[in-house]
Scaffold this motif. Structure first.
Motif, PDB file in Angstrom:
ATOM      1  N   CYS A 629       0.843  -1.194   0.000  1.00 27.61           N
ATOM      2  CA  CYS A 629       0.000   0.000   0.000  1.00 27.61           C
ATOM      3  C   CYS A 629       0.877   1.243   0.000  1.00 27.61           C
ATOM      4  O   CYS A 629       1.895   1.303   0.696  1.00 27.61           O
ATOM      5  N   ALA A 630       0.491   2.241  -0.808  1.00 26.79           N
ATOM      6  CA  ALA A 630       1.250   3.486  -0.923  1.00 26.79           C
ATOM      7  C   ALA A 630       0.527   4.591  -0.165  1.00 26.79           C
ATOM      8  O   ALA A 630      -0.701   4.731  -0.244  1.00 26.79           O
ATOM      9  N   PHE A 631       1.308   5.388   0.574  1.00 28.63           N
ATOM     10  CA  PHE A 631       0.742   6.471   1.374  1.00 28.63           C
ATOM     11  C   PHE A 631       1.555   7.741   1.147  1.00 28.63           C
ATOM     12  O   PHE A 631       2.780   7.755   1.330  1.00 28.63           O
ATOM     13  N   TRP A 632       0.870   8.801   0.718  1.00 31.73           N
ATOM     14  CA  TRP A 632       1.480  10.117   0.605  1.00 31.73           C
ATOM     15  C   TRP A 632       0.986  10.988   1.774  1.00 31.73           C
ATOM     16  O   TRP A 632      -0.022  10.648   2.421  1.00 31.73           O
ATOM     17  N   PRO A 633       1.643  12.097   2.035  1.00 28.55           N
ATOM     18  CA  PRO A 633       1.066  13.042   3.010  1.00 28.55           C
ATOM     19  C   PRO A 633      -0.333  13.447   2.568  1.00 28.55           C
ATOM     20  O   PRO A 633      -0.613  13.613   1.375  1.00 28.55           O
ATOM     21  N   SER A 634      -1.199  13.633   3.516  1.00 31.20           N
ATOM     22  CA  SER A 634      -2.599  13.941   3.199  1.00 31.20           C
ATOM     23  C   SER A 634      -2.714  15.296   2.510  1.00 31.20           C
ATOM     24  O   SER A 634      -1.786  16.114   2.529  1.00 31.20           O
ATOM     25  N   HIS A 635      -3.863  15.520   1.906  1.00 35.50           N
ATOM     26  CA  HIS A 635      -4.103  16.795   1.216  1.00 35.50           C
ATOM     27  C   HIS A 635      -3.997  17.963   2.190  1.00 35.50           C
ATOM     28  O   HIS A 635      -3.429  19.017   1.854  1.00 35.50           O
ATOM     29  N   ALA A 636      -4.488  17.804   3.409  1.00 32.77           N
ATOM     30  CA  ALA A 636      -4.412  18.890   4.395  1.00 32.77           C
ATOM     31  C   ALA A 636      -2.964  19.196   4.757  1.00 32.77           C
ATOM     32  O   ALA A 636      -2.568  20.366   4.868  1.00 32.77           O
ATOM     33  N   ALA A 637      -2.123  18.131   4.920  1.00 33.66           N
ATOM     34  CA  ALA A 637      -0.712  18.351   5.263  1.00 33.66           C
ATOM     35  C   ALA A 637       0.023  19.037   4.119  1.00 33.66           C
ATOM     36  O   ALA A 637       0.845  19.942   4.338  1.00 33.66           O
ATOM     37  N   ARG A 638      -0.283  18.629   2.897  1.00 35.16           N
ATOM     38  CA  ARG A 638       0.381  19.244   1.748  1.00 35.16           C
ATOM     39  C   ARG A 638      -0.050  20.692   1.584  1.00 35.16           C
ATOM     40  O   ARG A 638       0.759  21.567   1.247  1.00 35.16           O
ATOM     41  N   LEU A 639      -1.348  20.979   1.794  1.00 32.27           N
ATOM     42  CA  LEU A 639      -1.854  22.342   1.639  1.00 32.27           C
ATOM     43  C   LEU A 639      -1.223  23.275   2.667  1.00 32.27           C
ATOM     44  O   LEU A 639      -0.822  24.403   2.339  1.00 32.27           O
TER      45      LEU A 639
END
Length: 670
Positions: A629-639
């Motif tokens: 499973c691949a996990f990126w930083p969430s949209h809120a963290a990136r924003l």
């Protein structure tokens, strides 16, 4: 008188006569004396032999190989020489022999490839063979490229008629062959010789004695030729010689020859009963003197220079101080030496700005290294550094390639340094490096062993393989928890020193995938939601260090005008997916049982009606391989990160998400 009465075993003779043709038996019956019988038998045997050869030739001509056109065979034979066993080819058949004897390319290959490197001494019986090969090969382009393992005077006599056809000559000689063989041949003249390679051969006991004496001068050894006693070679004798490979101390003998390419090295070849071994001896070399590496006569013509393994470089203590040597036409320089040899030679040579320098291994330990390398790095504006993973003790190793105006200026395959101060000494204020490409497979090694103070003129930094925390420590060393006072960092005190690379305005970052061992929950006991939350926590922690570094730099008036950040995913394989991956490995009996259950379900059993299609779905699940499973930083963290970066960067801020293969993906896919 019947002559057959004097022939013993008359019955055996009668048996042989029965095998002859009737006409031959009739001719035999007319013979009256024993000499007549013998003469007739010999003549008939020769007749039958010619007939047999003719019949075999007819048989051979019908073979598939002879169906090929003669032009095809000629083309094949022109490139088929391998070794001395290839001499058997002309003995296969008459056609092959006639073709090969008329193909000078075949014999030119014999001279160039087989190269007369026999392990035994050349005896007189071999000289006609060598003469024949040289004679036939000169018919091909009128040039030959012989290679001799030994070069006695007898070879000189055989080569004399073909000296004007020699374009390339490779010889391995000892003291006697050099003085009595090779040198007289060169003095007599080779008007078309363009390339000359000279190697040294020594007996095993002599070489062992040289080794025990350390870095002695092989050129002055009692067991080696006395180069200073050899006569000087003239331009008239070798008018076209432009490429020379020879020992360092022999270069002075070619002072009057118009050399353009020089390779100075001592290759010692040791004769052996089973094989010959080559050793790159590390001699003591005297720079700039007629008895040493004498380059002064070639300074205006030399285009490529290779100074191969040397052990000690020194100047003549009884002569005037060594003046720097300008090599006006040099395009490529390669130096391979031990310890301080390379910087010593670079300090001696003055190179044009377009010259390219290649150093296989460079030990950057000297305190005055920057002074010695200033003439090489003073025009470099772009550098590519790769921090190598392998380490020997406390030695840090880099692969480096530097450019000046788009031209390859300096390449070091393995740069060995004790600490970051060496890079500061090499570059620092000496090199106006404005563009740096830095890569490393380990963020830990990079943030603990690299110092951007080595590049005070840096404008653009392209960093590959460093996470945001390591980058923050590079941009602001004071943030490093353990990076404090010590000469190993090249600065007096990390807290009080100026920020590195104050001109830096463009930053391109390609982060490595987060290592799961640094992510809480990497043992895969949590749910995907928990793991994603912890990926966000690690991203915020690393980004906080990077953000603080940018804030400290902005407070000092150093702000970025462009920032590009690429983030790959963190991955993990769950316990469920691991179990799923193992299920297809079940035995054939289990698989057959599953198929039976699936068939029964399709036939309409009560269990199947309760969960229609469940059998086929389960089988599909068994066949699918487990995918991490691949996990990126969430949209809120990136924003949040983007908003803070736009306040610190006076220009575009680009944030890219990458998949496992390094390809950019859309935000929706993440």
């Amino acid at each position: 008188m019947d002559p057959l009465r004097n022939i013993p075993r008359l019955s055996e003779l009668s048996g042989h006569l029965q095998q002859l043709l009737p006409t031959d038996r009739g001719a035999f019956s007319t013979l009256t004396t024993i000499p007549d019988i013998q003469a007739w038998a010999v003549a008939k045997a020769d007749e039958y032999r010619q007939l047999a050869l003719a019949l075999l030739a007819i048989h051979n001509l019908a073979a598939p190989i002879h169906r090929l056109p003669t032009e095809v065979l000629e083309r094949v034979f022109s490139n088929c020489w391998q070794d001395w066993n290839s001499l058997r080819l002309p003995h296969v058949c008459r056609l092959w022999r006639s073709i090969l004897l008329d193909r000078p390319e075949f014999w030119a290959d014999a001279v160039a490839k087989c190269e007369f490197q026999e392990k035994r001494e050349i005896v007189r019986s071999e000289l006609p063979l060598i003469d024949s090969l040289l004679s036939r090969s000169t018919q091909h382009s009128h040039t030959i490229n012989p290679n001799f393992y030994i070069f006695p005077p007898a070879i000189v006599q055989v080569m004399a008629p073909y000296s004007s056809s020699i374009a390339s000559l490779h010889v391995t000689v000892g003291k006697i062959d050099l003085q009595d063989g090779l040198w007289p041949a060169l003095l007599s003249g080779m008007p078309n010789l363009e390339t000359l390679t000279i190697q040294i051969t020594m007996a095993g006991e002599d070489l062992n004695e040289c080794r025990t004496m350390g870095y002695i001068d092989l050129m002055q050894s009692d067991h080696s030729p006395a180069w200073s006693e050899l006569p000087m070679l003239s331009r008239d004798a070798l008018p076209k010689l432009s490429c020379l490979t020879c020992p360092h101390s022999m270069v002075g003998r070619f002072s009057d020859v118009p050399l353009r390419h020089l390779k100075a090295e001592v290759v010692v070849m040791t004769p052996s009963s089973s094989q010959r071994s080559f050793e790159w001896y590390l001699p003591k070399v005297v720079l700039g003197r007629p008895q040493g590496l004498h380059l002064e006569p070639h300074r205006s013509r030399l285009e490529t220079l290779e100074i191969m393994p040397t052990g000690i470089v020194e100047e003549d203590s009884y002569a005037t101080p060594l003046e720097p040597l300008d090599l006006f036409s040099l395009r490529r320089l390669r130096i391979e030496g031990d310890k301080d040899v390379v910087p010593h030679i670079l300090l001696w040579l003055r190179l044009p700005q377009a010259a390219s320098v290649h150093i296989p291994r460079f030990y950057a330990y000297s305190d005055d290294l920057g002074t010695k390398l200033r003439s090489v790095v003073d025009t470099i504006d772009r550098a590519c550094l790769q921090y190598l993973d392998r380490r020997s003790g406390m030695v840090h190793q880099y692969r480096m390639q530097c450019f000046a105006g788009g031209i390859d200026r300096l390449r070091i395959d393995e740069l060995c340094t004790a600490d970051s101060s060496a890079l500061i000494s090499v570059f620092g204020e000496n090199a106006p490096v404005a563009h740096l490409e830095l890569s490393a497979k380990s963020s830990y090694l990079l943030m603990n062993n690299f110092d951007l103070h080595a590049f005070p003129h840096l404008v653009h930094l392209d960093l590959n393989g460093s996470n945001l925390r390591a980058l923050g420590y590079l941009l602001q060393p004071a943030l490093h928890p353990t990076r404090r006072a010590g000469s190993g960092w090249g600065i007096a005190d990390a807290d009080d020193s100026p920020l590195p690379s104050l001109k830096l305005s463009e930053l391109v970052i390609s982060c490595p995938p987060p290592e799961s061992k640094y992510i809480p929950g990497h043992l895969n006991t949590d749910t995907d939601t928990d793991f994603s939350t912890k990926v966000d926590e690690l991203f915020r922690e690393y980004f906080g260090v990077f953000q603080q570094a940018l804030m400290d730099r902005a407070a000092c008036g150093t702000r970025l005008t462009y920032l590009a950040l690429s983030l790959p995913p963190a991955t993990r394989t769950t316990e469920a997916s691991k179990a799923q991956a193992k299920e297809p490995e079940a035995g054939a009996g289990d698989q057959e049982q599953a198929r039976s259950k699936e068939k029964a379900g399709c036939d309409g059993g009560s269990d199947n009606n309760a969960n229609p299609g469940s059998g086929s779905n389960e089988m599909a699940k068994h066949k699918e391989p487990a995918k991490p499973c691949a996990f990126w930083p969430s949209h809120a963290a990136r924003l949040t990160a983007l908003e803070s970066l736009r306040e610190l960067v006076d220009g575009p801020v680009v944030l890219k998400l990458l998949d496992d293969a390094g390809n950019e993906i859309s935000v929706e896919e993440a």
